[in-house]
Design an enzyme around this catalytic site. Structure first.
Site, short mmCIF file in Angstrom:
data_model
loop_
_atom_site.label_atom_id
_atom_site.label_comp_id
_atom_site.label_asym_id
_atom_site.label_seq_id
_atom_site.Cartn_x
_atom_site.Cartn_y
_atom_site.Cartn_z
N GLU A 1 -54.92 81.62 -22.41
CA GLU A 1 -55.41 82.80 -23.11
C GLU A 1 -54.32 83.87 -23.12
OE1 GLU A 1 -59.65 84.87 -23.14
OE2 GLU A 1 -58.52 85.39 -21.33
N GLN A 2 -53.71 84.03 -24.27
CA GLN A 2 -52.71 85.08 -24.43
C GLN A 2 -53.00 85.86 -25.70
OE1 GLN A 2 -48.76 83.78 -26.02
NE2 GLN A 2 -49.37 81.81 -25.20
#
Length: 536
Positions: free
Chosen positions: A365-366
Site C-alpha cells: 500500500e503506497q
C-alpha cells in the site's frame, strides 16, 4: 491509403488484443501491477486512438496488494460474440523462482463502458488466456500450460477446453493442442476461423529481443496444427538495427472492407545499452492472405510506417497536458495495486491529496499516483503543500519504473523538524533496488509554504528543479541517468520486467500517521529532442 507511424499506442501498452465491433475497433493491453486493471483504447480508423475505459475497477474484480513488480494483470483478451464483450485476464501473484501462481478470470459487459461483471474464475494452470467464439455457438478457452518440472523452461504448450458461459466453468475434455516451435517459450495464444481453417497465433521466443509471432493452422480445432511455412510471421530477432525491436505477441483484425491487420507489441530501445524506457508499446502491421496463410506485408520485420484507413492527428501527441483535480482524477493516471483508493488519495477543493502510507518501494500500500511516460523527452511539474515533522515523512515528484528503479524529489524534514528537500534514488545500486547512499545533500527550506517541484528528461538525462513562493525554478541535485527507468533495468535483465516508466506524485509516512500531502496540479509537457530519432 495514408501511412501511420508506429507505435499506435506509445508508452507501456503491452500484449495488445484487438476486436472490431461494427465500425469500432478496441484494443485491450496489459496493466500489470497498475490499477485499475486493463487499458482499453478505441478507434474508428486504426490511426487515432483514445483511452475509453479500464474495466477492472473494484476489489471483487482485482486486488493486487502484495504482488511483486511486473505481476498483476497479464495479457488480457478482448472479444465480442455478437451480443456481449468478453474480457479474459490473468492475475499473477508470483512469477519468479520455480513456480508461477497465475489465476485466470473472465468478465463480460453489454457495452465497452460497462457495467463489467464480477469475475468468473476459470483456472490457474497457466497464463495468457483467451476466449474463442466458434461459429456453432461454442466458446473455447485456451491458455499456455505451465509445468514446473520442465527445465530450464516451464512452458509446456497451449491447452484448449470448452467454456460453458451459462454454467460459468470449463467443461468436457482438455487437450494440449500445440507444443510450440524451436523458437521456444510458447504463450499468448489466440484462435481464429477462416475458410474452414482454425488458426492459432502464439507468441514465442520470450519477451526480449528474440520475441516473435508464430502462426499454425488445422482443419480441426483439436489439431494437429501445422506451422506456417515461413515461421515466424513477425519478429525483429534477425534485424538488430530495425526501429521496432522485441516484436511479438500479436492479434489479428479485419476491417469492414476485408483488409487484415496484425497488432503486436514492440519496443524502441535507446542508448548503447539498448534500454526500453517506454516499455513495450502497441504497433500495427498490414497483412495479406495467400494460400490460406497470413503474411505480414514487408515482413517478418515490422515496419515503422504502415498503411491504415485513417490519418493520425499528431498534434494531440505533442500537446501539453495540464491536469487539475476539480473533476476527480484524470483517466491518464493510475496507482499501484490497491482497490481501496480512499486509503491513498482523494480529490477535494480542486486538489489531489495523497495520504502517506508505505514507502515508494512497497508491494502492498503506497500513495503513488502517476501517468505513463509516452515520450523520450518531456518536462513534468507540480506544486505540493506538505508539513513533515521528521525524516520518515516525505512527499513529492517521482520518475518511477519499479521498486528497483526510481528517482524521487521529496519534501521531508530533518530529525529536528527542519523541513528540507531530499532526492532519493535507487539509480546507483541497480539491480539491487537499494537506496543510493549517501543521499544527495539536502536543501533546507522554510517550514511553511508550498513548493514547486519539476523535472526534465532529455533522452537519458534527468534533472530535478524546485521553486519556493515568488521564486523561479532552481536546479537541485546532479544529472541522473534516466535510461535505467527501463525494462532492461527493472530487476530482470531479460524476460522479466514488463511495464514502462511513469511520472507522478507520491507520499509516504512510515510513522504510520497517514500525514497528507496536497498537490495543486500536474503538468506533463512533451519535448522534441535531437537524440529521439524514433519518437512518433
Amino acid at each position: 491509403m495514408p501511412l501511420v507511424r508506429n507505435p499506435i499506442l506509445p508508452g507501456f501498452n503491452a500484449d495488445p488484443s484487438i476486436v472490431r465491433v461494427g465500425n469500432n475497433y478496441y484494443i485491450a493491453t496489459s496493466t500489470f501491477e497498475w490499477y485499475p486493471g486493463v487499458q482499453i483504447h478505441h478507434s474508428r480508423d486504426l490511426a487515432n486512438w483514445e483511452l475509453v475505459t479500464r474495466p477492472l475497477t473494484r476489489k471483487s474484480q482485482l486486488d493486487m496488494r502484495g504482488e511483486p513488480d511486473s505481476c498483476g494483470v497479464w495479457a488480457p483478451c478482448l472479444t465480442h460474440d455478437g451480443d456481449r464483450f468478453w474480457l479474459v485476464y490473468t492475475d499473477v501473484k508470483r512469477k519468479d523462482g520455480s513456480f508461477k501462481d497465475t489465476h485466470n478470470y473472465i468478465v463480460s459487459a453489454p457495452s465497452i463502458e460497462g457495467p463489467w461483471s464480477d469475475p468468473v474464475y476459470v483456472n490457474s494452470s497457466g497464463f495468457d488466456p483467451s476466449l474463442f467464439h466458434d461459429d456453432d455457438g461454442k466458446k473455447w478457452f485456451i491458455n499456455m500450460l505451465q509445468d514446473h518440472r520442465r527445465r530450464p523452461r516451464a512452458f509446456a504448450g497451449i491447452v484448449l477446453q470448452e467454456f460453458d458461459s451459462s454454467a460459468g466453468k470449463l467443461v468436457g475434455p482438455k487437450k494440449n493442442i500445440f507444443l510450440g516451435t524451436d523458437l521456444d517459450l510458447v504463450e499468448g495464444p489466440h484462435l481464429y476461423k477462416r475458410n474452414g481453417w482454425y488458426y492459432l497465433l502464439t507468441a514465442e521466443g520470450g519477451t526480449a529481443y528474440h520475441h516473435a509471432c508464430t502462426l499454425a493452422r488445422s482443419r480441426d480445432i483439436w489439431g494437429p496444427y501445422d506451422v506456417h511455412p515461413e515461421n515466424p510471421i513477425l519478429s525483429s530477432k534477425d534485424a538488430p538495427f530495425a526501429a521496432l525491436q522485441r516484436a511479438g505477441h500479436g492479434d489479428i483484425v479485419e476491417t469492414p472492407e476485408g483488409r487484415t491487420y496484425l497488432v503486436h507489441l514492440a519496443s524502441r530501445p535507446t542508448t548503447q545499452e539498448r534500454r526500453c524506457v517506454l516499455g513495450r508499446e502497441t504497433a500495427i502491421q498490414e497483412a495479406i492472405w495467400r494460400d490460406d496463410w497470413l503474411f505480414v506485408k514487408k515482413g517478418p520485420v515490422p515496419s515503422l510506417h504502415v498503411d491504415v484507413p485513417g490519418v493520425r492527428d499528431d498534434s494531440r501527441y505533442w500537446a501539453e497536458h495540464r491536469y487539475t483535480f476539480e473533476n476527480g482524477l484524470h483517466k491518464d493516471f493510475q496507482w499501484l495495486r490497491t482497490p481501496e483508493t480512499e486509503r491513498i488519495f482523494a480529490t477535494q477543493d480542486g486538489k489531489l491529496t495523497l495520504f502517506g502510507r508505505e514507502t515508494i518501494g512497497s508491494w502492498f500500500e503506497q500513495a503513488l499516483v502517476a501517468r505513463r511516460q509516452t515520450h523520450f523527452s518531456y518536462d513534468a511539474e507540480t506544486v505540493v503543500d506538505f508539513s513533515p515533522t521528521d525524516e520518515r515523512q516525505f512527499a513529492g515528484l517521482t520518475a518511477y519504473y519499479c521498486r528497483y528503479n526510481f528517482f524521487y524529489l521529496t519534501v521531508t524534514a530533518h530529525s529536528d523538524g527542519q523541513r528540507e528537500l531530499l532526492i532519493i534514488t535507487s539509480e546507483a545500486s541497480w539491480p539491487d533496488g537499494k537506496i543510493n547512499m549517501p543521499l544527495a545533500d539536502p536543501v533546507q527550506i522554510p517550514n511553511e509554504g508550498k513548493v514547486k517541484l519539476a523535472l526534465t528528461i532529455r533522452g537519458r538525462q534527468l534533472q530535478f528543479f524546485y521553486g519556493l513562493d515568488g521564486e523561479g525554478l532552481k536546479k537541485i541535485g546532479p544529472v541522473y541517468d534516466a535510461s535505467i527507468l527501463s525494462d532492461e533495468c527493472g530487476g530482470h535483465q531479460a524476460h522479466g520486467s514488463f511495464t514502462g516508466a511513469f511520472v507522478g506524485m507520491a507520499c509516504s509516512d512510515i510513522n504510520g500517521t497517514a500525514l497528507p500531502a496536497s498537490f495543486d496540479y500536474f503538468i506533463y509537457r512533451p519535448a522534441q529532442h535531437v537524440t529521439d530519432r524514433y519518437d512518433v
